[in-house]
Design an enzyme around this catalytic site. Structure first.
Site, PDB file in Angstrom:
ATOM      1  N   HIS A   1       0.778  -1.216   0.305  1.00 26.37           N
ATOM      2  CA  HIS A   1       0.100   0.360  -0.096  1.00 26.37           C
ATOM      3  C   HIS A   1       0.765   1.249   0.289  1.00 26.37           C
ATOM      4  O   HIS A   1       1.067   2.279   1.128  1.00 26.37           O
ATOM      5  CB  HIS A   1      -1.623  -0.080   0.822  1.00 26.37           C
ATOM      6  CG  HIS A   1      -2.062   0.752   0.753  1.00 26.37           C
ATOM      7  ND1 HIS A   1      -2.334   2.117   1.461  1.00 26.37           N
ATOM      8  CD2 HIS A   1      -3.386   0.397   1.236  1.00 26.37           C
ATOM      9  CE1 HIS A   1      -3.326   2.580   0.479  1.00 26.37           C
ATOM     10  NE2 HIS A   1      -4.063   1.583   0.863  1.00 26.37           N
TER      11      HIS A   1
ATOM     12  N   GLU B   1      -0.650   0.957  -5.341  1.00 26.17           N
ATOM     13  CA  GLU B   1      -0.290  -0.539  -4.759  1.00 26.17           C
ATOM     14  C   GLU B   1      -0.553  -1.438  -5.823  1.00 26.17           C
ATOM     15  O   GLU B   1      -1.130  -2.150  -5.948  1.00 26.17           O
ATOM     16  CB  GLU B   1      -1.706  -0.768  -3.404  1.00 26.17           C
ATOM     17  CG  GLU B   1      -2.173   1.011  -3.179  1.00 26.17           C
ATOM     18  CD  GLU B   1      -3.164   1.459  -2.654  1.00 26.17           C
ATOM     19  OE1 GLU B   1      -4.141   0.504  -2.001  1.00 26.17           O
ATOM     20  OE2 GLU B   1      -3.859   2.681  -2.524  1.00 26.17           O
TER      21      GLU B   1
END
Ligand code: TA6
Length: 295
Positions: free
Chosen positions: A167, A270
């Site tokens: 992330h 991500e």
């Protein structure tokens, strides 16, 4: 490395800082990741920024084995353990984090030497997740690159299904940043509650000037993030999907650990395997990797 550095917390195996030069300023390492000044670093909640590790589910759980898990799973909110040395030479250093037992909650370790970090079921994890696994996280730092690998070993006698994602909070001017190599991909738009199907990306350059939360499927695993003052190239392996997220002011101001105006200073790009599930056989190890390079 000419001054490149990274900081990796044992909590969540979270890289919270990566400083590196680039083609414009090869000897002037600059911070490449965004970390909210309101990020909680005491191990009580996932970190708002850096590179949180998402496993075994992305977003709200959808797999029957994940019913007791929270958003984005447990890997980013468990304490991993330093597990050994991987590499240290002129080309770079690499570390692996391995979960033995819950040790010192936070270890703001600059990466002076190679090491390893991994995670295995603790009683706290076993209370919400009954599968057997071993995770290892390897971060490798070189002059203009940072790579992160997630090794997922199925240590059970059954099939292990999971999702995984890095992330990344990439430090960038959110009003100017553009992302290339998403054109013609199908994506799920999490900001559009009126449409639950897949859209097709028509733009050659994707911006995040408005609230963006897009889950692209079967992506090229090669992305360029650019803005007038800089850029980042991202490559991934076995991470067939990619998410682009920026909450902008309306949604961002409602995130408790997001600093005021923080949404103006990052784009989340991500790489992950989040549409569907990776399936591993007993004894099999799956490795998802990304390489971030300054341009
Ligand atoms: O990756 C994008 C996303 O799934 C967004 O929907 C938003 O929820 C973001 O992750 C942050 O999630 P978090 O649980 O860290 O607040």
């Amino acid at each position: 490395m000419k001054g490149s550095s990274a900081e990796l917390l044992l909590y969540g195996a979270t890289v919270i800082s990566w400083k590196a030069g680039d083609s414009r300023d090869p000897l002037e390492p600059r911070e490449r990741l965004f970390l909210s000044s309101k990020a909680v670093l005491d191990g009580s909640k996932p970190i708002r920024g850096g590179i949180p590790v998402v496993f075994p589910c992305f977003g709200a759980p959808t797999h029957p084995e994940h019913n007791l898990l929270g958003q984005h799973g447990f890997a980013r909110s468990e304490t991993w353990a330093w597990g050994g040395i991987v590499m240290d030479n002129d080309a770079g250093v690499s570390v692996r984090l391995s979960q033995g037992f819950s040790i010192a909650l936070l270890s703001r370790e600059l990466i002076p030497v190679n090491g390893s970090t991994a995670l295995e079921p603790t009683p706290k994890i076993a209370a919400v997740y009954q599968k057997l696994f071993r995770l290892e996280f390897v971060a490798t730092l070189s002059e203009h690159q940072l790579s992160t690998d997630l090794h997922v070993k199925n240590t059970s006698s059954e099939v292990l299904e999971f999702q995984a994602l890095f992330h990344n909070y990439v430090r960038a001017s959110a009003h100017e940043v553009l992302i290339r190599h998403l054109q013609n991909l199908e994506y799920f738009d999490k900001t559009d509650s009126s449409f639950q199907g897949l859209k097709t990306e028509t733009r050659a350059e994707v911006d995040v000037r408005r609230y963006t939360d897009s889950v692209y499927e079967n992506a090229p695993q090669k992305y360029e993030i650019t803005w007038p003052a800089g850029g980042l190239a991202v490559k991934s392996t076995r991470l067939k999907d990619v998410v682009v997220w920026n909450p902008q002011a309306d949604a961002g101001s409602k995130i408790g650990d997001m600093e005021e105006g923080g949404w103006e200073h990052f784009v989340c790009l991500e790489p992950g395997y989040v549409r569907g599930f990776v399936s591993t056989q007993p004894g099999e190890t799956w490795i998802g990797q990304q390489v971030l390079e300054t341009v």
